[in-house]
Every structure is written in structure tokens, then in C-alpha cells.
Scaffold this active site. Structure first.
Site, mmCIF file in Angstrom:
data_model
loop_
_atom_site.group_PDB
_atom_site.id
_atom_site.type_symbol
_atom_site.label_atom_id
_atom_site.label_comp_id
_atom_site.label_asym_id
_atom_site.label_seq_id
_atom_site.Cartn_x
_atom_site.Cartn_y
_atom_site.Cartn_z
ATOM 1 N N ASP A 1 29.306 -82.926 13.623
ATOM 2 C CA ASP A 1 28.376 -83.901 14.212
ATOM 3 C C ASP A 1 29.139 -84.933 15.041
ATOM 4 O O ASP A 1 28.771 -86.090 15.127
ATOM 5 C CB ASP A 1 27.498 -84.593 13.167
ATOM 6 C CG ASP A 1 26.118 -84.959 13.727
ATOM 7 O OD1 ASP A 1 25.914 -84.819 14.953
ATOM 8 O OD2 ASP A 1 25.271 -85.408 12.934
ATOM 9 N N HIS B 1 17.561 -79.925 16.199
ATOM 10 C CA HIS B 1 18.373 -81.106 15.908
ATOM 11 C C HIS B 1 17.441 -82.305 15.735
ATOM 12 O O HIS B 1 16.385 -82.366 16.350
ATOM 13 C CB HIS B 1 19.343 -81.337 17.085
ATOM 14 C CG HIS B 1 20.310 -82.441 16.854
ATOM 15 N ND1 HIS B 1 19.990 -83.763 17.064
ATOM 16 C CD2 HIS B 1 21.586 -82.419 16.415
ATOM 17 C CE1 HIS B 1 21.047 -84.501 16.759
ATOM 18 N NE2 HIS B 1 22.025 -83.718 16.356
HETATM 19 MN MN MN Z 1 23.967 -84.219 15.554
#
Ligand code: MN
Length: 336
Positions: A297, A175
Site C-alpha cells: 500500500d 480499492h
Molecule cells: Mn491502497
């Protein structure tokens, strides 16, 4: 044809945190340490701010999931995770976060799955925690927030972590975090330290270092997942492979596989934060739908438009099933 209510929707890059983690990050922001990664937490780690609530309030998360028929959030400790702490703090925080995440999942086992944290600052103890997180806590894979103190996974000192992930057959999700100190001077201005170019620059450099150093020859079954429609790497595939050929002639690149070969074998991507059908169609064409998973997200990105986009994107129903849930079930070992 749009996807119906019964479609299983597994969102695969959904940020989560707990008060202890938020407090420790907030404490870092009160230091004189001028790190790009401490800019966002000055907003997000403040108790009761919208992002803080989004990260820590499981009830609210479930309500938002229910509103759009999102079946599962694959949770991960929000960036930069434990990677800004000293080694002992990081090991303790990763252990606590994994325990707490497993408890959260146990309360809602059909709604949540989770990626385990570990402390790269101490690779030996990282491996112990990785094994515990999979074998005992039954978490679904691992989260790594790109660099650790400006170092990347091409550094052999981190390879025990890769060996463990490969042996456990669990993917590492790389990430973003803000660009490391080596790039920081160029990314501190104009908002570029975030996903306004900085995040994909950071993760794509990380992945290219891993690919070109040749580590995937040593770990041929290692599974790496990256978000944001591949952090720009798929769009550069042809040129990467072409220029790689020149460097092989010049003798200054150690890896013996073309970047495109490694990417096709060892990498999966998610759609997190990129609700753009032309980019999705391109990735289906060059990578194949088997390599792509849906992600929102949350809470950095809003849930409803991400769901609506994936419901309605002009792709085949077979591909929509793979991207909405089938691939995530396989890669992250989420029960069907
Ligand atoms: Mn993210």
C-alpha cells in the site's frame, strides 16, 4: 525461517499517479464540494508533498524497492482514480494514465506491472479502454475505486464492465475510497472517513451488494481482488452464510449462492496495510494460501516494515512463496 534476498517479492496494491491526475484532483479540492474523498488530497495532491513525491517519482520508488529487495510493484492510479470527474474528463484521464503507466512499465519491465483505469461513468467507453489496456498496452488487470457517484457494481448498468473483465480474464481490484454519500454522515467525524473504519466499510458493502444480488451467477469466472486482508469480510463469513439462509427462506435475497461460496470462488485478497500475523493465519485457514497476495500500500503505508513482516511471518515456506509472488503471477499475468 525468514525469506532470503532471492525471494521474488511482488507488491500488489501500490499507488501511483502522474502530475496531470494530481493537478485535476487538487483542483477538485479547491471547489466548495464537501466530499470526504477530497480531504486527503488536500495533503497528498500538493506538489512536492511527501505523498505526492511517493506517488509520482518512479526513481525514488525504485530506490525504496531496491533497499528491501522488492522485485515488482503492481501499480494502480491512486484512489479515487478517475471516479470523481465528469464522464468525458474521466475517459480522457483513464486513457492518459494507462498510456503513461505502460510507458513507465516499458522503462522497467521487470520491476513494474500495472492495473488499468477505466471510467465507470461511461460503461461503453470503459469497455473499449479495458480492451485496449489489456490487448494493446499489455497491462495486468483493472483498478476500481469502489463506488461511482454513490453507485455500486450490483447496478446492471455497469455489467458490461464485468462482462469485459471476465472475457479478458483479468481481475478487477476493488480499492477503497471514502464512504459514499449514503454513508457519509456517519463517517465524516473522528477521522472515520479513511482506513479508520470507513474504507473497509465502503468496500465490504460494495462486495456484499455484488455477492447478494446474484451477479456472480451471470459472471461465474469474474475475478475480484480486494485488499486489507479482505476488508473484514473473511471474519464474517460464517455468520453471513448462516443469516443468508434465513433470508433465502424469507425470499428477499436474489443470489442463489452462499456468500462464502462466491467468496471462495470469485475473490482473492491482499495483505495491503495489514501487517498482522494472526489475521494472515486466519485468512490462510479459512480461504487458503492460494487466495492471498502480499501488498504494501505504498506510499500510504511504509515499505520496510511490510517487507520485514512478510519475510518473517510464521507461515510455511510454500505459503510464503505463494503470497509473495506465485499467486500474483497467476492472477495478474505477471511473467515468472
Ligand atoms: Mn491502497
Amino acid at each position: 525461517m525468514a525469506a532470503d534476498k532471492k525471494m521474488r517479492r511482488i507488491a500488489t496494491e501500490e499507488a501511483w499517479s502522474m502530475p496531470e491526475h494530481m493537478a485535476a484532483i487538487l483542483a477538485l479540492t479547491k471547489s466548495t464540494w464537501d466530499d470526504l474523498d477530497l480531504r486527503l488530497p488536500r495533503r497528498s495532491a500538493v506538489p512536492n508533498s511527501p505523498l505526492y513525491n511517493g506517488l509520482t517519482d518512479d526513481k525514488r520508488r525504485l530506490e525504496i524497492m531496491d533497499a528491501d529487495d522488492v522485485s515488482v510493484h503492481l501499480l494502480s492510479l491512486t484512489s479515487p482514480g478517475v471516479q470523481m470527474f465528469d464522464a468525458d474528463t474521466a475517459v480522457g484521464m483513464a486513457t492518459l494514465a494507462n498510456d503513461r503507466m505502460a510507458e513507465t512499465i516499458a522503462k522497467h519491465p521487470t520491476r513494474f506491472a500495472g492495473l488499468a483505469s477505466f471510467a465507470p461513468q461511461d460503461p461503453k467507453r470503459a469497455v473499449i479502454e479495458m480492451e485496449r489496456a489489456i490487448n494493446k498496452l499489455k497491462l495486468n488487470g483493472f483498478i476500481l475505486n469502489s463506488h461511482t457517484n454513490g453507485e455500486y457494481l450490483d447496478n446492471p448498468k455497469y455489467w458490461p464492465i464485468l462482462e469485459a473483465a471476465e472475457a479478458l480474464d483479468r481481475a478487477i481490484y476493488i480499492h477503497p475510497r471514502c464512504p459514499s454519500k449514503h454513508m457519509a454522515a456517519l463517517y465524516g467525524d473522528y477521522g472515520m472517513y479513511t482506513a479508520l473504519w470507513g474504507f473497509q466499510a465502503e468496500v465490504s458493502v460494495h462486495c456484499m451488494r455484488m455477492i447478494l444480488c446474484g451477479l456472480f451467477e451471470r459472471f461465474p469466472k469474474l475475478k475480484i481482488v480486494i485488499g486489507h486482508m479482505g476488508e473484514s469480510i473473511p471474519y464474517n463469513m460464517w455468520r453471513n452464510d448462516y443469516i443468508y439462509g434465513l433470508h433465502k427462506e424469507w425470499g428477499d435475497v436474489p443470489g442463489n449462492l452462499k456468500p462464502g461460496e462466491v467468496f471462495a470462488r470469485n475473490f482473492w485478497i491482499t495483505t495491503s496495510g495489514v501487517e498482522h500475523t494472526p489475521a494472515l493465519k486466519y485468512c490462510i485457514e479459512v480461504l487458503g494460501a492460494d487466495r492471498i497476495m502480499w501488498a504494501i500500500d505504498y506510499p500510504y503505508q511504509v515499505s520496510p516494515p511490510s517487507v520485514k513482516w512478510m519475510n518473517e511471518a510464521e507461515i510455511s515456506e510454500a505459503d510464503r512463496h505463494k503470497i509473495f509472488h506465485g499467486n500474483a503471477e497467476k492472477i495478474f499475468h505477471i511473467a515468472g
